[in-house]
Design a protein around this motif. Structure first.
Motif, PDB file in Angstrom:
ATOM      1  N   GLN A  58       0.808  -0.768  -0.276  1.00  0.00           N
ATOM      2  CA  GLN A  58      -0.412  -0.081  -0.527  1.00  0.00           C
ATOM      3  C   GLN A  58       1.030   1.012   0.066  1.00  0.00           C
ATOM      4  O   GLN A  58       0.557   2.668  -1.122  1.00  0.00           O
ATOM      5  CB  GLN A  58      -1.198   0.081   1.357  1.00  0.00           C
ATOM      6  CG  GLN A  58      -2.008   1.137   1.475  1.00  0.00           C
ATOM      7  CD  GLN A  58      -3.424   0.942  -0.027  1.00  0.00           C
ATOM      8  OE1 GLN A  58      -3.551  -0.301  -0.084  1.00  0.00           O
ATOM      9  NE2 GLN A  58      -4.132   1.436  -0.577  1.00  0.00           N
ATOM     10  N   ARG A  59       2.072   1.491   0.540  1.00  0.00           N
ATOM     11  CA  ARG A  59       2.600   2.669   0.722  1.00  0.00           C
ATOM     12  C   ARG A  59       3.474   2.376  -0.360  1.00  0.00           C
ATOM     13  O   ARG A  59       3.625   3.642  -0.829  1.00  0.00           O
ATOM     14  CB  ARG A  59       4.426   2.504   1.973  1.00  0.00           C
ATOM     15  CG  ARG A  59       2.933   2.174   3.133  1.00  0.00           C
ATOM     16  CD  ARG A  59       4.502   1.990   4.120  1.00  0.00           C
ATOM     17  NE  ARG A  59       3.740   2.329   5.417  1.00  0.00           N
ATOM     18  CZ  ARG A  59       4.712   1.880   6.862  1.00  0.00           C
ATOM     19  NH1 ARG A  59       6.013   1.434   6.985  1.00  0.00           N
ATOM     20  NH2 ARG A  59       4.120   2.013   8.242  1.00  0.00           N
ATOM     21  N   LEU A  60       4.139   1.541  -1.069  1.00  0.00           N
ATOM     22  CA  LEU A  60       4.483   1.381  -2.737  1.00  0.00           C
ATOM     23  C   LEU A  60       4.266   1.856  -3.754  1.00  0.00           C
ATOM     24  O   LEU A  60       4.105   3.304  -4.237  1.00  0.00           O
ATOM     25  CB  LEU A  60       5.422   0.081  -2.854  1.00  0.00           C
ATOM     26  CG  LEU A  60       6.230  -0.007  -1.861  1.00  0.00           C
ATOM     27  CD1 LEU A  60       6.950  -1.544  -2.181  1.00  0.00           C
ATOM     28  CD2 LEU A  60       7.417   0.850  -2.730  1.00  0.00           C
ATOM     29  N   ALA A  61       2.273   1.448  -3.060  1.00  0.00           N
ATOM     30  CA  ALA A  61       1.406   2.115  -4.080  1.00  0.00           C
ATOM     31  C   ALA A  61       1.111   3.955  -3.758  1.00  0.00           C
ATOM     32  O   ALA A  61       0.781   4.298  -5.413  1.00  0.00           O
ATOM     33  CB  ALA A  61       0.044   1.403  -4.687  1.00  0.00           C
ATOM     34  N   GLY A  62       1.664   4.262  -3.236  1.00  0.00           N
ATOM     35  CA  GLY A  62       1.006   5.488  -2.975  1.00  0.00           C
ATOM     36  C   GLY A  62       2.186   6.504  -3.396  1.00  0.00           C
ATOM     37  O   GLY A  62       2.287   7.158  -4.180  1.00  0.00           O
ATOM     38  N   ALA A  63       3.335   5.857  -3.133  1.00  0.00           N
ATOM     39  CA  ALA A  63       4.471   6.201  -3.519  1.00  0.00           C
ATOM     40  C   ALA A  63       4.799   6.659  -5.012  1.00  0.00           C
ATOM     41  O   ALA A  63       5.239   7.494  -5.570  1.00  0.00           O
ATOM     42  CB  ALA A  63       5.760   6.309  -2.954  1.00  0.00           C
ATOM     43  N   LEU A  64       4.317   5.774  -6.133  1.00  0.00           N
ATOM     44  CA  LEU A  64       4.552   5.847  -6.718  1.00  0.00           C
ATOM     45  C   LEU A  64       3.130   5.557  -8.216  1.00  0.00           C
ATOM     46  O   LEU A  64       3.161   5.665  -9.406  1.00  0.00           O
ATOM     47  CB  LEU A  64       4.820   4.141  -7.606  1.00  0.00           C
ATOM     48  CG  LEU A  64       5.993   3.212  -7.023  1.00  0.00           C
ATOM     49  CD1 LEU A  64       6.833   1.821  -7.292  1.00  0.00           C
ATOM     50  CD2 LEU A  64       7.867   4.472  -7.128  1.00  0.00           C
ATOM     51  N   GLU A  65       2.026   6.152  -7.594  1.00  0.00           N
ATOM     52  CA  GLU A  65       1.151   6.705  -7.881  1.00  0.00           C
ATOM     53  C   GLU A  65      -0.075   5.926  -9.118  1.00  0.00           C
ATOM     54  O   GLU A  65       0.163   6.110 -10.121  1.00  0.00           O
ATOM     55  CB  GLU A  65       1.124   8.073  -8.531  1.00  0.00           C
ATOM     56  CG  GLU A  65       1.512   9.385  -7.808  1.00  0.00           C
ATOM     57  CD  GLU A  65       2.301  10.619  -8.435  1.00  0.00           C
ATOM     58  OE1 GLU A  65       1.769  10.952 -10.026  1.00  0.00           O
ATOM     59  OE2 GLU A  65       2.575  11.941  -8.074  1.00  0.00           O
ATOM     60  N   THR A 111      -2.562   2.747 -10.026  1.00  0.00           N
ATOM     61  CA  THR A 111      -3.876   2.975 -10.158  1.00  0.00           C
ATOM     62  C   THR A 111      -4.807   1.878  -8.890  1.00  0.00           C
ATOM     63  O   THR A 111      -3.758   0.692  -9.087  1.00  0.00           O
ATOM     64  CB  THR A 111      -4.293   2.902 -11.364  1.00  0.00           C
ATOM     65  OG1 THR A 111      -3.890   1.669 -12.354  1.00  0.00           O
ATOM     66  CG2 THR A 111      -3.906   4.240 -12.647  1.00  0.00           C
ATOM     67  N   ALA A 112      -6.139   1.943  -9.038  1.00  0.00           N
ATOM     68  CA  ALA A 112      -6.340   0.931  -8.369  1.00  0.00           C
ATOM     69  C   ALA A 112      -5.958  -0.538  -9.429  1.00  0.00           C
ATOM     70  O   ALA A 112      -5.574  -1.721  -8.314  1.00  0.00           O
ATOM     71  CB  ALA A 112      -7.747   1.109  -7.565  1.00  0.00           C
ATOM     72  N   CYS A 113      -6.369  -0.960 -10.489  1.00  0.00           N
ATOM     73  CA  CYS A 113      -6.144  -1.586 -11.256  1.00  0.00           C
ATOM     74  C   CYS A 113      -4.767  -2.169 -10.994  1.00  0.00           C
ATOM     75  O   CYS A 113      -4.022  -3.409 -11.144  1.00  0.00           O
ATOM     76  CB  CYS A 113      -6.468  -1.052 -12.631  1.00  0.00           C
ATOM     77  SG  CYS A 113      -8.384  -1.431 -13.211  1.00  0.00           S
ATOM     78  N   GLU A 114      -3.478  -0.979 -11.230  1.00  0.00           N
ATOM     79  CA  GLU A 114      -2.095  -1.611 -11.601  1.00  0.00           C
ATOM     80  C   GLU A 114      -1.885  -1.933  -9.664  1.00  0.00           C
ATOM     81  O   GLU A 114      -0.797  -3.163 -10.052  1.00  0.00           O
ATOM     82  CB  GLU A 114      -1.453  -0.533 -11.538  1.00  0.00           C
ATOM     83  CG  GLU A 114      -1.395   0.144 -12.753  1.00  0.00           C
ATOM     84  CD  GLU A 114      -0.772   1.704 -13.021  1.00  0.00           C
ATOM     85  OE1 GLU A 114      -0.436   1.526 -14.732  1.00  0.00           O
ATOM     86  OE2 GLU A 114      -0.060   2.565 -12.372  1.00  0.00           O
TER      87      GLU A 114
END
Length: 734
Positions: free
Chosen positions: A69-76, A78-81
């Motif tokens: 979750q932290r990495l997804a926020g840092a790399l912007e 999408t929900a699908c990604e």
């Protein structure tokens, strides 16, 4: 800082892997798309750099959900990604499904497999079209902004660009299980680039097929090349981005793609004629002449393929309609290529093997290798000079040098003159003007050919030109030698006792010219080129004429010939200022004059419009690519080696127009390397060597170089190197 064990969970046995479909590889792709280093991404996500490094190297089996979750926020992401990453972390690599395909050779279409993906937003259609056009190069932020908002961007345009890019990423996401890396749009130092394989865009697929066909033609595999060209042309469904805004259809990349389509159609027709299948090329050529109604090469092929298919009446009708259109719209007659095709139809000669228009099963009567006495047909003397340019000023010294070709004094007479100079400086104009003025000295005719040395179309090979000249001189097509050396020998034989002027326009290099030089003393040759052609001077005794830009007085007279002498006299100072803005370049002055006449605008007002950094964007005539100053410069720039192109771009950063080999500070090279690159640019007439070792970049060329260099990382690094060099130079002088 989070410890490695808390961030990553359990370690898999066996260490790191390089599986391209693994979780770590996917994560690394997303990080690079975001333009972040490992340190920056780890810092944003609140984990250690070492932990992120282990994840990307696939040393971690199942990263914890909180870490994901932290990495997804840092790399912007999408929900699908993010969902895709979670699936990879749970199950490992997944099977790829149908990837999106983007079609721009015709109406814009986005497909997933065979299913169309609706793209209804005009903004997204523009952005998709631009990114596909420029692929694999990035589209700059300036290009994106100008494409999305042709009438000027809103204040929030930077935020909107980011929003539209995110929406395009969503459109490109495959459904269900996805391949890695998925098609997407990545950020670059200058803008955004679509990251897809070449074959996922129909333009890229077309270019691959065209490149393959050219390789096959070089290997004499005509049948294979014909099949590749047939496939390449089938990728086109109409003009580039036919249903998107005109601003994209006029983009340089779209214009270049259209030119490559024309080149493919010409090669396809030539291959069909050589293989004895002319009827198969007729539909393609018919469609092409509808989109390029004044292209003489396409019309010449259509005439030959129609006649080769037994449709002589239709072939003659094509010639008549083209002749009427050229006369009505341009005030000129068809060129030599079209006239040769028309003459071939009128003669109704049986086509022969290897000749355009032969039928299957027909054989060619070949000349014996030693036969040089082929009788000439009863043809009028060739008169192939192009139409006169409307106005001609100055160049008195250069005209005197050309007059050495007709000097009554044998000691002063020359057989070969090379007219060289920068793009747009008027080389063809002075050669054609002089040839018309002195045509009475050449009672046996004048031969003219555009060798296309600097052209969007492929350069002509000497063998093709020899065949054209031999037909014009009366050699029966059935007796034309296939070997280039034999054809050159027959050409010299036919000219042995004649007084003929040969004008070889737009030569690429010396090797393209040498087989076309007659051996007869009564003949004369004028060659024009953007290159120095030093080999002709050294080995063939050529006299070289260097054309420079016009001074304000000459430029004003040229402008008066276009807009009227009275208007120039009424605004004399403004006319001189306009010539200076145009850098004294005849092409630029003519273009400016034509625009003033079309818009009925005053000289001073038009001169004010040209002020600013985008002068090249304004020096073009709508709908006429040949009159674009930038297009003329492009043709010289694109053929340079990569190192010379880089040096030329960086010269746009120089604070003044004059410089020496100290430009090495820009290119981060040695003075010797820099001097060699500058000499190469001078040979191509993109810079001028005013005195040995001292060079000048003319104003329009400087504006062009500034456009090319942009504001990317390369430019910033070069500026820093230049400032450091200037600081050291100042300190040393002090």
């Amino acid at each position: 800082m989070v410890e490695r064990t808390s961030a990553t969970g359990h370690h898999p046995p066996g260490g790191a892997t390089d599986d391209p479909d693994s979780f770590g590889t996917r994560l690394r792709t997303f990080r690079k798309r975001a333009g972040l280093s490992q340190e920056a991404a780890a810092s944003r996500a609140g984990i250690s750099t070492r932990a992120l490094r282990d994840i990307e190297r696939n040393r971690v089996g199942r990263p914890r959900s909180r870490t994901l979750q932290r990495l997804a926020g840092a790399l912007e992401l999408t929900a699908c990604e993010l969902s895709d990453l979670r699936a990879a972390a749970r199950t490992g690599p997944v099977r790829a499904v149908a990837r999106p395909r983007l079609l721009i050779l015709g109406p814009l279409a986005l497909l997933r497999g065979r299913s169309p993906v609706p793209v209804t937003s005009p903004m997204l259609r523009r952005l998709l079209g631009l990114l596909a056009l420029t692929h694999p190069e990035p589209a700059t932020l300036g290009e994106i902004t100008a494409t999305l908002w042709p009438d000027g961007p809103p204040d929030s345009h930077q935020s909107l660009v980011h929003t539209y890019v995110s929406q395009v990423r969503h459109l490109l996401e495959p459904g269900g299980a996805r391949a890695v890396p998925p098609p997407t749009v990545v950020r670059t130092p200058t803008g955004y680039r679509m990251e897809v394989s070449r074959k996922q865009i129909d333009l890229g697929h077309f270019d691959e097929l065209l490149d393959r066909a050219k390789r096959e033609l070089r290997g004499a595999e005509t049948g294979a090349a014909y099949e590749s060209l047939t496939q390449a042309l089938r990728t086109w469904r109409g003009p580039v981005l036919a249903d998107v805004d005109p601003v994209l259809r006029h983009h340089p990349a779209a214009v270049a793609a259209d030119d490559r389509r024309v080149a493919a159609a010409l090669l396809h027709a030539d291959a069909a004629l050589e293989l004895g299948r002319p009827e198969e090329a007729v539909p393609v050529l018919g469609e092409m002449v509808a989109t390029e109604p004044l292209h003489e090469g396409l019309h010449a092929r259509l005439i030959r393929t129609l006649a080769g298919s037994g449709e002589q009446a239709a072939a003659l009708d094509v010639f008549g309609r083209l002749r009427a259109r050229l006369d009505e719209e341009l005030g000129i007659a068809p060129g030599a290529e079209v006239r040769d095709a028309h003459l071939w139809v009128l003669r109704r000669e049986p086509p022969a093997t290897g000749d355009p228009g032969r039928h299957p099963g027909q054989h060619r009567e070949r000349a014996a290798p030693g036969d040089r006495t082929v009788p000439a047909g009863r043809l009028p003397a060739p008169a192939q000079l192009p139409a006169r340019i409307g106005s001609h000023v100055g160049r008195a010294r250069q005209m005197r040098v050309l007059d050495a070709l007709v000097s009554p004094d044998p000691a002063r007479r020359r057989d070969l003159v090379a007219v060289v100079g920068a793009p747009g400086v008027g080389k063809t104009a002075i050669a054609a003007h002089w040839a018309h003025e002195r045509r009475e000295h050449f009672k046996d005719g004048q031969l003219f050919v555009d060798l296309r040395g600097h052209s969007p179309l492929p350069a002509l090979r000497p063998g093709n030109v020899l065949a054209q000249f031999l037909r014009a001189l009366g050699a029966p097509p059935g007796h034309l030698p296939e070997d280039e050396d034999e054809a050159a020998a027959l050409y010299r034989t036919l000219l042995a006792d004649r007084q003929v002027l040969v004008v070889l326009d737009n030569a690429r290099d010396v090797e393209q010219v040498r087989p076309l030089l007659p051996g007869a003393p009564g003949c004369a040759v004028v060659v024009t080129s953007r290159n120095q052609l030093a080999g002709l001077v050294a080995s063939d005794g050529a006299r070289r004429v260097l054309l420079d830009v016009l001074d304000p007085e000459e430029g004003s007279r040229l402008l008066g010939g276009i807009v009227g002498d009275c208007r120039v006299a009424a605004e004399e100072e403004a006319a001189r200022r306009l010539v200076r803005v145009c850098g004294g370049l005849p092409l630029a002055v003519r273009t400016a004059g034509a625009n003033m006449v079309a818009r009925n605008i005053g000289i001073a007002d038009y001169c004010a419009e040209l002020a600013g950094d985008d002068v090249l964007a304004k020096l073009h005539i709508e709908g006429d690519r040949r009159s674009s100053v930038r297009a003329a410069f492009d043709l010289s720039y694109r053929v340079l080696p990569a190192a010379a192109r880089r040096m030329f771009r960086l010269l746009g950063l120089m604070p003044g127009s004059a410089f020496t080999a100290d430009a090495a500070a820009l290119a981060d090279s040695t003075p010797a390397e820099s001097a060699a690159l500058l000499v190469s640019l001078a040979d191509s007439h993109l810079v001028r060597e005013r005195t040995p070792g001292r060079f000048v970049l003319d104003e329009l060329m400087r504006a062009y170089a500034r456009e090319l260099v942009g504001e990317d990382a390369e430019a910033h690094a070069a500026r820093k190197r230049l400032l450091d060099w200037q600081r050291r130079h100042t300190d040393a002088a002090a």
